[in-house]
Write a protein that holds these residues in place. Structure first.
Motif, PDB file in Angstrom:
ATOM      1  N   ALA A 117       0.823  -1.215   0.000  1.00 18.33           N
ATOM      2  CA  ALA A 117       0.000   0.000   0.000  1.00 18.33           C
ATOM      3  C   ALA A 117       0.852   1.258   0.000  1.00 18.33           C
ATOM      4  O   ALA A 117       0.444   2.290  -0.541  1.00 18.33           O
ATOM      5  N   ALA A 118       2.041   1.181   0.596  1.00 16.03           N
ATOM      6  CA  ALA A 118       2.908   2.353   0.657  1.00 16.03           C
ATOM      7  C   ALA A 118       3.376   2.794  -0.725  1.00 16.03           C
ATOM      8  O   ALA A 118       3.732   3.957  -0.918  1.00 16.03           O
ATOM      9  N   SER A 119       3.367   1.868  -1.683  1.00 12.13           N
ATOM     10  CA  SER A 119       3.808   2.202  -3.041  1.00 12.13           C
ATOM     11  C   SER A 119       2.686   2.802  -3.885  1.00 12.13           C
ATOM     12  O   SER A 119       2.923   3.221  -5.021  1.00 12.13           O
ATOM     13  N   LEU A 120       1.472   2.859  -3.327  1.00 13.33           N
ATOM     14  CA  LEU A 120       0.308   3.307  -4.093  1.00 13.33           C
ATOM     15  C   LEU A 120      -0.064   4.758  -3.811  1.00 13.33           C
ATOM     16  O   LEU A 120      -1.014   5.277  -4.385  1.00 13.33           O
ATOM     17  N   THR A 121       0.678   5.405  -2.917  1.00  9.95           N
ATOM     18  CA  THR A 121       0.478   6.819  -2.621  1.00  9.95           C
ATOM     19  C   THR A 121       1.835   7.384  -2.207  1.00  9.95           C
ATOM     20  O   THR A 121       2.847   6.709  -2.330  1.00  9.95           O
ATOM     21  N   TYR A 161      -5.902   7.326   1.363  1.00  6.44           N
ATOM     22  CA  TYR A 161      -6.509   5.999   1.461  1.00  6.44           C
ATOM     23  C   TYR A 161      -7.272   5.671   0.177  1.00  6.44           C
ATOM     24  O   TYR A 161      -7.263   4.528  -0.283  1.00  6.44           O
ATOM     25  N   ALA A 162      -7.917   6.656  -0.412  1.00  9.53           N
ATOM     26  CA  ALA A 162      -8.618   6.454  -1.677  1.00  9.53           C
ATOM     27  C   ALA A 162      -7.629   6.127  -2.791  1.00  9.53           C
ATOM     28  O   ALA A 162      -7.910   5.290  -3.670  1.00  9.53           O
ATOM     29  N   GLN A 163      -6.463   6.774  -2.775  1.00  8.38           N
ATOM     30  CA  GLN A 163      -5.431   6.464  -3.763  1.00  8.38           C
ATOM     31  C   GLN A 163      -4.966   5.016  -3.629  1.00  8.38           C
ATOM     32  O   GLN A 163      -4.776   4.313  -4.632  1.00  8.38           O
ATOM     33  N   VAL A 164      -4.813   4.576  -2.386  1.00  6.04           N
ATOM     34  CA  VAL A 164      -4.426   3.190  -2.149  1.00  6.04           C
ATOM     35  C   VAL A 164      -5.529   2.252  -2.647  1.00  6.04           C
ATOM     36  O   VAL A 164      -5.252   1.226  -3.287  1.00  6.04           O
ATOM     37  N   ALA A 165      -6.785   2.585  -2.359  1.00  2.00           N
ATOM     38  CA  ALA A 165      -7.910   1.760  -2.799  1.00  2.00           C
ATOM     39  C   ALA A 165      -7.905   1.580  -4.315  1.00  2.00           C
ATOM     40  O   ALA A 165      -8.127   0.470  -4.825  1.00  2.00           O
ATOM     41  N   GLU A 166      -7.641   2.652  -5.036  1.00  2.00           N
ATOM     42  CA  GLU A 166      -7.616   2.565  -6.487  1.00  2.00           C
ATOM     43  C   GLU A 166      -6.522   1.618  -6.960  1.00  2.00           C
ATOM     44  O   GLU A 166      -6.718   0.816  -7.882  1.00  2.00           O
ATOM     45  N   GLY A 167      -5.356   1.691  -6.303  1.00  2.00           N
ATOM     46  CA  GLY A 167      -4.255   0.801  -6.664  1.00  2.00           C
ATOM     47  C   GLY A 167      -4.555  -0.654  -6.346  1.00  2.00           C
ATOM     48  O   GLY A 167      -4.214  -1.562  -7.118  1.00  2.00           O
ATOM     49  N   VAL A 168      -5.205  -0.880  -5.220  1.00  2.00           N
ATOM     50  CA  VAL A 168      -5.573  -2.246  -4.832  1.00  2.00           C
ATOM     51  C   VAL A 168      -6.584  -2.817  -5.819  1.00  2.00           C
ATOM     52  O   VAL A 168      -6.486  -3.981  -6.241  1.00  2.00           O
ATOM     53  N   GLY A 169      -7.569  -2.002  -6.202  1.00  2.00           N
ATOM     54  CA  GLY A 169      -8.568  -2.458  -7.165  1.00  2.00           C
ATOM     55  C   GLY A 169      -7.939  -2.880  -8.481  1.00  2.00           C
ATOM     56  O   GLY A 169      -8.311  -3.921  -9.065  1.00  2.00           O
ATOM     57  N   LYS A 170      -6.990  -2.111  -8.966  1.00  2.00           N
ATOM     58  CA  LYS A 170      -6.303  -2.452 -10.213  1.00  2.00           C
ATOM     59  C   LYS A 170      -5.494  -3.736 -10.056  1.00  2.00           C
ATOM     60  O   LYS A 170      -5.465  -4.581 -10.965  1.00  2.00           O
ATOM     61  N   ALA A 171      -4.830  -3.882  -8.909  1.00  2.00           N
ATOM     62  CA  ALA A 171      -4.026  -5.077  -8.669  1.00  2.00           C
ATOM     63  C   ALA A 171      -4.896  -6.326  -8.596  1.00  2.00           C
ATOM     64  O   ALA A 171      -4.539  -7.385  -9.136  1.00  2.00           O
ATOM     65  N   PHE A 172      -6.055  -6.215  -7.934  1.00  2.00           N
ATOM     66  CA  PHE A 172      -6.982  -7.347  -7.865  1.00  2.00           C
ATOM     67  C   PHE A 172      -7.466  -7.717  -9.273  1.00  2.00           C
ATOM     68  O   PHE A 172      -7.549  -8.890  -9.631  1.00  2.00           O
ATOM     69  N   GLY A 173      -7.815  -6.703 -10.056  1.00  2.00           N
ATOM     70  CA  GLY A 173      -8.311  -6.953 -11.404  1.00  2.00           C
ATOM     71  C   GLY A 173      -7.278  -7.618 -12.293  1.00  2.00           C
ATOM     72  O   GLY A 173      -7.615  -8.493 -13.113  1.00  2.00           O
ATOM     73  N   LEU A 194     -15.054   7.584   0.347  1.00  2.00           N
ATOM     74  CA  LEU A 194     -13.890   8.245   0.955  1.00  2.00           C
ATOM     75  C   LEU A 194     -13.842   9.721   0.562  1.00  2.00           C
ATOM     76  O   LEU A 194     -13.451  10.572   1.371  1.00  2.00           O
ATOM     77  N   THR A 195     -14.243  10.025  -0.659  1.00  2.00           N
ATOM     78  CA  THR A 195     -14.315  11.425  -1.082  1.00  2.00           C
ATOM     79  C   THR A 195     -15.347  12.175  -0.253  1.00  2.00           C
ATOM     80  O   THR A 195     -15.130  13.323   0.161  1.00  2.00           O
ATOM     81  N   GLY A 196     -16.463  11.526   0.026  1.00  2.00           N
ATOM     82  CA  GLY A 196     -17.476  12.141   0.885  1.00  2.00           C
ATOM     83  C   GLY A 196     -16.984  12.343   2.300  1.00  2.00           C
ATOM     84  O   GLY A 196     -17.273  13.370   2.929  1.00  2.00           O
TER      85      GLY A 196
END
Length: 321
Positions: A117-121, A161-173, A194-196
């Motif tokens: 996760a540290a590499s995603l933000t 955290y949202a930036q990390v989420a986006e990276g995780v989603g791409k990695a899962f896909g 998270l934006t909200g």
């Protein structure tokens, strides 16, 4: 999930057998070994990573967590059983720099998908003070207690955290393309939430009378920077570190100068230091939860509920409406 499964090294098998564990079993959200399930098996290092994996993976993932609820994640020592869980998993989701034993185990594991996760933000160096406040006060003791380093507490900033989420989603896909569309959909929904939450913090703290808050553990630096606040920590990034008498005197002087009312402590570490500092300075104590693990003492049952409780605590301490 994968047709091709890895063999557990003999040393790990012997260690597991010696512990009398027997066959591997799954337990989503716990610390049991990830089974060879028909789902995408993910081992998460601690709660914020498990939360992402469960929300993004949905029904397609089987998530196990290395850190038990109520356990201080910084202190985690990987067991042979947990090493075996890495060997049997399809992916590991962790945050490099937070848990040394996890970092070592992941580095030695042959698991194909390693998501840091540290590499995603972006990470920054933080110490006992974050937010540019130090120059306004007496710096005669500056540096004496300063424990700086790359701050891993990125999940407390909803934007990072949202930036990390986006990276995780791409990695899962990428790792499980059959369900990539669902992962993308779930990621988008989580990022929207998270934006909200970020907007709630912005609006909720905009009219704060004070911008300075004291914590026992320097976990809230990213949150402070995001919303124009300053975190003054009794200790640095290590939640068990003991402050010097000089640091405590500086905090007492700063509290009087800035009208600070509260010393915050966290749920997984003793409140002894907070009460000592607060008592000497005539301040109150309250909880600011770094969300390293959800327990019965947590003010909420998931990430969003606890973060909103944190916002409410900050509003009260800082005089925000």
């Amino acid at each position: 999930m994968n047709v091709r499964r890895r063999l557990i090294p003999a040393a790990a098998v012997l260690a597991v057998t010696a512990l009398g564990i027997g066959t591997l079993s799954a337990c989503s959200g716990g610390t049991a070994v990830a089974a060879n399930t028909a789902k995408f098996d993910v081992v998460a290092s601690f709660y914020p990573m498990a939360f992402l994996a469960e929300r993004i993976g949905g029904e397609h993932v089987n998530v196990t967590t290395l850190t038990s609820p109520g356990q201080e994640p910084h202190d985690l020592e990987i067991s042979p059983r947990q090493i075996a869980s890495l060997e049997e998993s399809d992916a590991v989701l962790y945050l490099k720099g937070l848990q040394p034993s996890v970092d070592d185990a992941v580095a030695q594991s042959p698991v194909d998908v390693k998501i840091d996760a540290a590499s995603l933000t972006s990470l920054e160096e933080h110490g006992t003070e974050v937010g540019g406040h130090a120059a306004e006060h007496d710096d005669s003791h500056a540096g004496e207690d300063e424990e700086t380093g790359k701050d891993p507490h990125i999940w407390l900033d909803p934007v990072r955290y949202a930036q990390v989420a986006e990276g995780v989603g791409k990695a899962f896909g990428k790792a499980d393309p059959e369900h990539a569309a669902d992962y993308a959909k779930n990621t988008a929904a989580l990022v929207k939430q998270l934006t909200g939450l970020n907007t709630e913090f912005e609006n909720g703290l905009a009219d704060a009378k004070s911008k300075v808050f004291i914590t026992t553990h320097a976990a809230f630096g990213y949150l402070a920077e995001r919303y124009g606040l300053t975190e003054e920590a009794v200790a640095g990034l290590d939640p068990e570190a003991e402050p010097s008498a000089a640091r405590i005197r500086d905090l007492e002087n700063m509290a009087r100068a800035d009208g600070v009312t509260t010393v915050f402590y966290e749920t997984l570490v003793s409140d002894k230091t907070a009460k000592t500092v607060a008592g000497d300075a005539g301040l109150k104590t309250d909880v600011l939860d770094p969300l390293e693990g959800i327990t019965d003492q947590s003010r909420g049952r998931d990430y969003f509920a606890v973060q909103r409780a944190n916002l409410k605590a900050l509003q009260q301490a800082l005089g925000a409406k």
